[in-house]
Design an enzyme around this catalytic site. Sequence first.
Site, mmCIF file in Angstrom:
data_model
loop_
_atom_site.group_PDB
_atom_site.id
_atom_site.type_symbol
_atom_site.label_atom_id
_atom_site.label_comp_id
_atom_site.label_asym_id
_atom_site.label_seq_id
_atom_site.Cartn_x
_atom_site.Cartn_y
_atom_site.Cartn_z
ATOM 1 N N ARG A 104 3.430 -0.255 -5.171
ATOM 2 C CA ARG A 104 3.235 -0.821 -3.833
ATOM 3 C C ARG A 104 1.908 -1.568 -3.695
ATOM 4 O O ARG A 104 1.636 -2.187 -2.677
ATOM 5 C CB ARG A 104 3.296 0.288 -2.774
ATOM 6 C CG ARG A 104 4.619 1.006 -2.735
ATOM 7 C CD ARG A 104 4.579 2.123 -1.747
ATOM 8 N NE ARG A 104 4.581 1.645 -0.385
ATOM 9 C CZ ARG A 104 5.678 1.401 0.320
ATOM 10 N NH1 ARG A 104 6.860 1.597 -0.223
ATOM 11 N NH2 ARG A 104 5.601 0.969 1.557
ATOM 12 N N CYS A 110 0.857 -1.164 0.000
ATOM 13 C CA CYS A 110 0.000 0.000 0.000
ATOM 14 C C CYS A 110 0.903 1.225 0.000
ATOM 15 O O CYS A 110 2.006 1.192 0.535
ATOM 16 C CB CYS A 110 -0.938 0.106 1.194
ATOM 17 S SG CYS A 110 -2.103 -1.232 1.324
ATOM 18 N N HIS A 128 14.004 -37.828 -8.249
ATOM 19 C CA HIS A 128 13.395 -38.231 -6.977
ATOM 20 C C HIS A 128 11.943 -37.763 -6.859
ATOM 21 O O HIS A 128 11.431 -37.593 -5.757
ATOM 22 C CB HIS A 128 14.235 -37.697 -5.808
ATOM 23 C CG HIS A 128 15.623 -38.237 -5.817
ATOM 24 N ND1 HIS A 128 15.914 -39.550 -5.509
ATOM 25 C CD2 HIS A 128 16.807 -37.667 -6.156
ATOM 26 C CE1 HIS A 128 17.215 -39.757 -5.638
ATOM 27 N NE2 HIS A 128 17.778 -38.630 -6.029
ATOM 28 N N GLU A 156 5.645 -15.372 -11.578
ATOM 29 C CA GLU A 156 5.048 -14.164 -11.013
ATOM 30 C C GLU A 156 4.548 -13.189 -12.076
ATOM 31 O O GLU A 156 3.609 -12.442 -11.827
ATOM 32 C CB GLU A 156 5.987 -13.466 -10.029
ATOM 33 C CG GLU A 156 7.175 -12.806 -10.645
ATOM 34 C CD GLU A 156 8.069 -12.121 -9.622
ATOM 35 O OE1 GLU A 156 7.559 -11.550 -8.661
ATOM 36 O OE2 GLU A 156 9.296 -12.163 -9.814
ATOM 37 N N LYS A 176 5.543 -4.325 -4.701
ATOM 38 C CA LYS A 176 7.005 -4.209 -4.705
ATOM 39 C C LYS A 176 7.598 -4.285 -3.307
ATOM 40 O O LYS A 176 8.729 -4.712 -3.117
ATOM 41 C CB LYS A 176 7.361 -2.864 -5.351
ATOM 42 C CG LYS A 176 8.825 -2.634 -5.576
ATOM 43 C CD LYS A 176 9.264 -3.319 -6.841
ATOM 44 C CE LYS A 176 10.761 -3.386 -6.962
ATOM 45 N NZ LYS A 176 11.174 -4.545 -7.743
ATOM 46 N N LYS A 206 10.554 -15.828 -11.576
ATOM 47 C CA LYS A 206 10.293 -14.738 -12.522
ATOM 48 C C LYS A 206 9.158 -15.127 -13.451
ATOM 49 O O LYS A 206 8.246 -14.343 -13.700
ATOM 50 C CB LYS A 206 11.516 -14.404 -13.374
ATOM 51 C CG LYS A 206 12.610 -13.565 -12.805
ATOM 52 C CD LYS A 206 12.255 -12.175 -12.390
ATOM 53 C CE LYS A 206 11.673 -12.122 -11.029
ATOM 54 N NZ LYS A 206 12.439 -11.760 -9.900
ATOM 55 N N GLU A 245 15.228 -18.837 -9.269
ATOM 56 C CA GLU A 245 14.894 -17.461 -9.630
ATOM 57 C C GLU A 245 14.242 -17.407 -11.020
ATOM 58 O O GLU A 245 13.288 -16.662 -11.241
ATOM 59 C CB GLU A 245 16.159 -16.590 -9.562
ATOM 60 C CG GLU A 245 15.987 -15.138 -9.955
ATOM 61 C CD GLU A 245 14.957 -14.354 -9.144
ATOM 62 O OE1 GLU A 245 14.465 -14.857 -8.115
ATOM 63 O OE2 GLU A 245 14.615 -13.245 -9.569
#
Length: 631
Positions: free
Chosen positions: A27, A2, A529, A513, A626, A510, A506
């Site tokens: 945000r 926010c 496995h 998301e 963010k 990426k 990562e």
Amino acid sequence: MCGIVAVTGYKKALPLLLNGLEKLEYRGYDSAGIAVIEPETKNIICNKAEGKLRNLINNLNDKNISGTVGIGHTRWATHGKPEVKNAHPHTDSSGNIAVVQNGIIENFQDLKNKLEIEGVIFNSDTDTEVIPHLIQRELNTLSKLKLENNGSTLLVAVRNVISDLEGSYALAVLWSGAPTSLVVARRQAPLIIGLGEGEFMCASDTPAIANFTNIILPLEDEEIALLTPLGIEIYDSNNERQYRNPVSLKVSEQIIDKMNFKHFMLKEIYDQPGTAKNWLENYLIKNSENGQYQINYSFDTKFFESIERIDIIACGTSKHAAMVGSFLLEQFSGIPTNVFYASEFRYSPPPLLPNTLTIGVTQSGETADTIAAIDMEIKRRSSSVDKTFKPNLIAITNRKESSIGRQVPNIIDICAGIEVGVAATKTFFAQLLSFYGLAIKFAQIKGSQSPDEIGKLITELIKLPPLLEDLLEKHNQSSEKLAHDFFNIKDVIFLGRGINYPIALEGALKLKEISYIHAAGYPAGEMKHGPIALLDKKVPVISIASPGEVFDKVISNAQEAKARDSYLIGIAPECNGTEIFDYLMKIPSSNEWVSPLLNIVPLQLLSYHIAAHRGLDVDQPRNLAKSVTVE
Ligand code: F6R
């Protein structure tokens, strides 16, 4: 998450509020809203819209809002769905008090129950709504004490109310009874005050006010302030008036520009050669006497000598950087290192061990779990009588003025510049570089590597900027083409080993998301496995195969995937063994130690192009923000 912004002065409030909200949208973007005091009637005019800021702007198009005092909010939903009724500002029953808040009021349910017993009717499902109702109740009490309707009375009311709040918050309050005043307060959530021409303002982050001033006063934790067109009064939690000098914003804190890129994320991926150059210039210093390079971290590094182990605390992408860091610190510098999810560490920390360095990694410097975990670690170590248990702390962050910057004395500023895209790219890259610096520093101090080996690693780091430029040029178009073939897939597996295992994680993060495609990263040797059961021709496998210690093993693991009909994409230099890949994203040959810094780039580009091809909002993916300032 926010974002809040507020202003009081002699100029129209709305342009500043909307400009500020635009800069704070990173945000959270579940809803947006503003409240402004109407100059003639002194009534509060409130307007809110679900979804992106543009919906609020459309709402306001035909309205003439001329007030000079106002507050604004852009929301990342915590309590209550992203609906108009849950959008901020929230008001009391009379509509005379309006509040915007960033944080979580943990005891809101208790407070709400009590208010409901008193007859208060709630209009939202949020935690925040208790605040205006509590302020109204407090102002009623104060009016019985014959306190005047003015900013100072509002200050007292807000102070009394926040003393009952549990959790973290940054808030701004308007009251029609004091129509030129604003009261703002913070606890463990960011808030900075700006000194403009004919107006004072405050916001969750500097870019929100940078078009209106470059003079700021950061509010410290637990402080409360009264802003009027005539000035600012700041008080600490003991109600002592605080005086401090304003500081100037750096130019880099003010510029937010997409340049000619379609999205901030793509621009920020392209910023990475510059990020590398900056890092080398800032942190690598050649000793003129012996010709050796030193890492120029600004804090006194004497305490490094006594360090026997390292704990690293982080979330999300920062944790992946920490995992590469941990590999370097153990394998290159010889120091036992553990990496923890901050959210786990804070409730189940490892037993205390002596001579431990704790590193917090957070690009925003505001991640609630990371801040709380570090806080807990400082407290439990400080209360130990044994000196070897004392806290030794470093924070790796892109915002040295943030909460972690104030919490931790030794800061490594990753100097990546503002990152607007919600998916971290250049800050990840800069966090990685910071760990290379630490690993070199430890290796030099502990003598775990010969000067020759250290020199070789530094030489590889110095070569990075042109290699990165080259990678971007080569892979932007090719990953766009690949995205064309793969934008409709449902699952992707990423494999890596050793220092590149975190890069597989990562790469997967990426992709999921920003494209909402399910992706998972595994250490390549683990695939057989369990995850191998997922493979068929519909599930492509992206395999990171850097020449070095585990190259042959990774190629064998890729072979196993190929045998299950998966389409194989390789992230590797062209060399013996890589012919098994159906598609090779060629990486320049390099020393294995620095390979993560190159391998990540095509993975970022591929995720970006897949998401862009799917027509998604790359810079503001759904449900994310963010800066995650809630637990
Ligand atoms: C993913 C991403 C997040 C953050 C995480 C921690 O692209 O950006 O996973 O890495 O929320 O954020 P910071 O680094 O600000 O603590």
